[in-house]
Motif scaffolding. Structure first.
Motif, PDB file in Angstrom:
ATOM      1  N   ASP A 235       1.011  -1.493  -0.006  1.00 27.35           N
ATOM      2  CA  ASP A 235      -0.162   0.272  -0.363  1.00 27.35           C
ATOM      3  C   ASP A 235       0.966   1.217  -0.001  1.00 27.35           C
ATOM      4  O   ASP A 235       1.392   2.280   1.043  1.00 27.35           O
ATOM      5  N   LYS A 236       1.375   2.097  -1.317  1.00 26.17           N
ATOM      6  CA  LYS A 236       2.304   2.814  -1.631  1.00 26.17           C
ATOM      7  C   LYS A 236       1.970   4.019  -0.949  1.00 26.17           C
ATOM      8  O   LYS A 236       2.398   4.923  -0.267  1.00 26.17           O
ATOM      9  N   GLN A 237       0.489   4.363  -0.390  1.00 24.33           N
ATOM     10  CA  GLN A 237       0.314   5.174  -0.142  1.00 24.33           C
ATOM     11  C   GLN A 237      -0.213   5.439   1.381  1.00 24.33           C
ATOM     12  O   GLN A 237       0.803   6.187   1.705  1.00 24.33           O
ATOM     13  N   ALA A 238      -0.136   3.986   1.782  1.00 25.23           N
ATOM     14  CA  ALA A 238       0.309   3.856   3.530  1.00 25.23           C
ATOM     15  C   ALA A 238       1.851   4.568   3.823  1.00 25.23           C
ATOM     16  O   ALA A 238       1.722   5.060   4.918  1.00 25.23           O
ATOM     17  N   ARG A 239       2.665   3.444   2.862  1.00 20.51           N
ATOM     18  CA  ARG A 239       3.753   4.130   2.693  1.00 20.51           C
ATOM     19  C   ARG A 239       4.122   4.955   3.077  1.00 20.51           C
ATOM     20  O   ARG A 239       5.553   5.542   3.835  1.00 20.51           O
ATOM     21  N   GLU A 240       3.675   6.058   2.052  1.00 17.51           N
ATOM     22  CA  GLU A 240       4.455   7.482   2.063  1.00 17.51           C
ATOM     23  C   GLU A 240       4.000   8.409   3.213  1.00 17.51           C
ATOM     24  O   GLU A 240       4.993   8.671   3.689  1.00 17.51           O
ATOM     25  N   HIS A 241       2.288   7.706   3.399  1.00 15.21           N
ATOM     26  CA  HIS A 241       1.991   8.915   4.811  1.00 15.21           C
ATOM     27  C   HIS A 241       3.042   7.850   6.730  1.00 15.21           C
ATOM     28  O   HIS A 241       3.210   9.259   6.763  1.00 15.21           O
ATOM     29  N   MET A 242       3.524   7.503   6.278  1.00 13.56           N
ATOM     30  CA  MET A 242       3.953   6.267   7.357  1.00 13.56           C
ATOM     31  C   MET A 242       5.581   7.122   7.546  1.00 13.56           C
ATOM     32  O   MET A 242       6.310   7.417   8.733  1.00 13.56           O
ATOM     33  N   MET A 243       6.640   6.706   6.235  1.00 16.52           N
ATOM     34  CA  MET A 243       7.639   7.750   6.160  1.00 16.52           C
ATOM     35  C   MET A 243       7.907   8.876   7.037  1.00 16.52           C
ATOM     36  O   MET A 243       7.956   9.588   7.318  1.00 16.52           O
ATOM     37  N   LEU A 244       6.808   9.585   6.527  1.00 20.74           N
ATOM     38  CA  LEU A 244       6.725  10.995   6.425  1.00 20.74           C
ATOM     39  C   LEU A 244       6.787  11.134   7.973  1.00 20.74           C
ATOM     40  O   LEU A 244       6.942  12.013   9.164  1.00 20.74           O
ATOM     41  N   ALA A 245       5.453  10.630   8.567  1.00 25.99           N
ATOM     42  CA  ALA A 245       5.289  10.657   9.169  1.00 25.99           C
ATOM     43  C   ALA A 245       6.048  10.785  11.314  1.00 25.99           C
ATOM     44  O   ALA A 245       6.160  11.229  11.873  1.00 25.99           O
ATOM     45  N   ALA A 246       6.924   9.667  10.582  1.00 27.20           N
ATOM     46  CA  ALA A 246       7.891   8.948  11.165  1.00 27.20           C
ATOM     47  C   ALA A 246       9.347   9.911  11.922  1.00 27.20           C
ATOM     48  O   ALA A 246       9.693  10.164  12.563  1.00 27.20           O
ATOM     49  N   THR A 247       9.549  10.711  10.104  1.00 29.09           N
ATOM     50  CA  THR A 247      10.138  11.855  10.015  1.00 29.09           C
ATOM     51  C   THR A 247       9.576  13.214  11.134  1.00 29.09           C
ATOM     52  O   THR A 247      10.347  14.144  11.755  1.00 29.09           O
TER      53      THR A 247
END
Length: 386
Positions: A235-247
Motif C-alpha cells: 500500500d504505497k499511500q500508507a507507506r508514504e504517509h508512515m514515512m513522513l510521520a516517522a520523520t
C-alpha cells in the motif's frame, strides 16, 4: 519560553529521492563519503545501487556494510578503520536505526577519537564532526532528523544515549519507496516506535509549540495508516504517509525529548537483544497508563489526534481512551509480551533492579509527566512481563 530548535540543513522528501543522493553530497562540497549500511542492504543490491548513484555524480564513495543490529562500541571499530583508510570527508547512514546510529557515532569518533562511552549523556556533544547524510529505509526511528545516537557499551551492556548537535544529520533523504519491502513485524515495530516518539514528545516536560505541532500531525497520520501498512505492505499511500510521520515524530522528539518509555526500553534492548521499536511497544500501554493522570489534558490531545476521542469528550475520558487504544493497537499488530517473545522469567526478574537503575540513569524518565521512583520502574517491568 525560548525553545532551541535544530533541523537538518537539507531534506529531500518523496518517492525516488534516494536517487538524488549524489547531487546532495556534491552540493555540500563533499567528495569522499563512507556509505554505512548493513548486510541485508548489501545482499539485496540496494547499497550497490546507491554507490553507483554516488559514482555517477563524480564522487569517490566507499561501502561499509558491516553494521549490526543495536550497534555496540566494539562493532564501531571496523567502521573507524574503514573511515580512516578511505580518508572520508562525510558519512552516509543508509538503513534502519542501527546503520544511522553507527554512521552518527563514526562521524564524531572519526574526528575526536576516544571511546563511545566518552560521548554518552549527560555530555552534550556539539562537535565538530563529519557531515552526516541520513537515508532511512524504515518508517520509525526518525534518526534521520535527530540529534541523538544510541550505542551499547560492549563492556557493561549499557545502551548509551549520546546527545548533541554533532549527531544531527546535515542532510536527510526520505524516500518511502525504500520501505515497501519491510515485512509486517518490522512495519509494526517501527510504526509503534514512531507513535511513541510523537506522544512522548507531546507529553514531555520539555514540550514546546514547534514540536507539539509536528507530534500531533504524526499521531494522526500513524493512527490512520499504520494498520494499513502492516496489513498490506504494498500500500504505497500508507507507506508514504508512515514515512513522513516517522520523520515528523523524529523532529518533534529531537526538539523536545522522549520520556519513560524510552528510558525503560533501552535496557530491555541491551540485555535481551530486543529491537528498539519492539521493546518500546512492549512498554507503551503500561507506561502510558502509569503516567496519564499527571498530564491528562496533554494525553487527551493525543487521543483526539489519534482519532479515539472527540471534541465533546472530557479530558479524563479522552486520556483513558488513549490508554485503551494503545493496548488495542499493540494487539492488532501482534506485539508480544517479553514472555511471549521467549525471555526467561528468572533472568528477567534477576535483571529488573539493574534495568531500573539504568533507566533512571539515562535521564529520560525525568522528562516524563510523572517522574517514577526506582520501585515504580521495577513494578512496571514486572507488570509487562506476561
Amino acid at each position: 519560553m525560548i525553545s532551541p530548535i535544530a533541523l537538518p540543513r537539507l531534506m529531500r522528501i518523496g518517492g525516488g529521492a534516494a536517487g538524488q543522493v549524489g547531487d546532495v553530497v556534491a552540493g555540500l562540497g563533499l567528495s569522499r563519503p563512507l556509505l554505512v549500511t548493513d548486510s541485508f542492504l548489501v545482499g539485496n543490491g540496494s547499497a550497490a545501487r546507491l554507490v553507483d548513484v554516488l559514482e555517477k555524480a563524480g564522487l569517490t564513495p566507499r561501502l561499509f556494510g558491516e553494521t549490526v543490529p543495536d550497534p555496540t562500541s566494539d562493532s564501531l571499530e571496523a567502521g573507524v578503520a574503514a573511515l580512516t583508510e578511505h580518508q572520508a570527508d562525510s558519512v552516509i547512514g543508509f538503513g534502519g536505526g542501527s546503520p544511522m546510529d553507527t554512521a552518527k557515532a563514526l562521524a564524531i569518533i572519526g574526528v575526536h577519537g576516544g571511546k563511545m562511552r566518552d560521548y554518552k549523556a549527560p555530555r552534550n556533544n556539539t562537535g565538530p564532526a563529519l557531515p552526516i547524510i541520513a537515508i532511512p529505509t524504515t518508517a520509525g526511528s526518525g534518526s534521520e532528523a535527530t540529534q541523538f545516537t544510541v550505542i551499547t557499551d560492549s563492556v557493561s551492556d549499557e545502551k548509551m544515549l549520546c546527545p548533541g548537535l554533532a549527531f544531527l544529520p546535515t542532510a536527510a533523504i526520505i524516500d518511502f519507496e525504500l520501505t515497501v519491502s519491510m515485512p509486517p513485524r518490522l512495519t509494526a515495530d517501527t510504526g509503534v516506535d514512531a507513535l511513541t516518539h510523537a506522544i512522548e514528545a507531546y507529553v514531555s516536560k520539555k514540550a514546546n509549540p514547534f514540536a507539539d505541532s509536528l507530534a500531533l500531525t504524526a499521531i494522526g497520520t500513524i493512527g490512520r495508516f499504520l494498520r494499513r501498512a502492516y496489513t498490506d505492505g504494498g500500500d504505497k499511500q500508507a507507506r508514504e504517509h508512515m514515512m513522513l510521520a516517522a520523520t515528523q515524530a523524529g523532529i518533534a522528539f529531537s526538539n523536545s525529548s522522549v520520556a519513560l518509555v524510552h528510558g525503560m526500553s533501552r535496557p530491555i534492548g541491551a540485555h535481551f537483544h530486543v529491537a528498539h521499536g519492539l521493546s518500546n511497544a512492549m512498554l507503551f500501554p503500561a507506561v502510558t497508563a502509569f503516567s496519564v493522570r499527571a498530564a491528562e489534558s496533554r494525553y487527551a490531545d493525543c487521543a483526539r489526534a489519534l482519532g479515539v476521542a472527540g471534541p465533546a469528550d472530557d479530558d479524563r475520558s479522552a486520556a483513558d481512551n488513549l490508554v485503551g487504544a494503545l493496548a488495542e493497537l499493540c494487539r492488532d499488530v501482534a506485539v508480544p509480551t517479553p514472555k511471549a517473545y521467549g525471555i526467561d522469567k528468572g533472568r528477567w526478574d534477576e535483571l529488573i533492579p539493574l534495568m531500573a537503575g539504568q533507566a533512571l540513569a539515562s535521564g529520560s524518565p525525568n522528562n516524563n509527566p510523572l517522574v517514577p521512583t526506582d520501585a515504580e520502574i521495577r513494578d512496571l517491568y514486572a507488570q509487562i512481563y506476561g
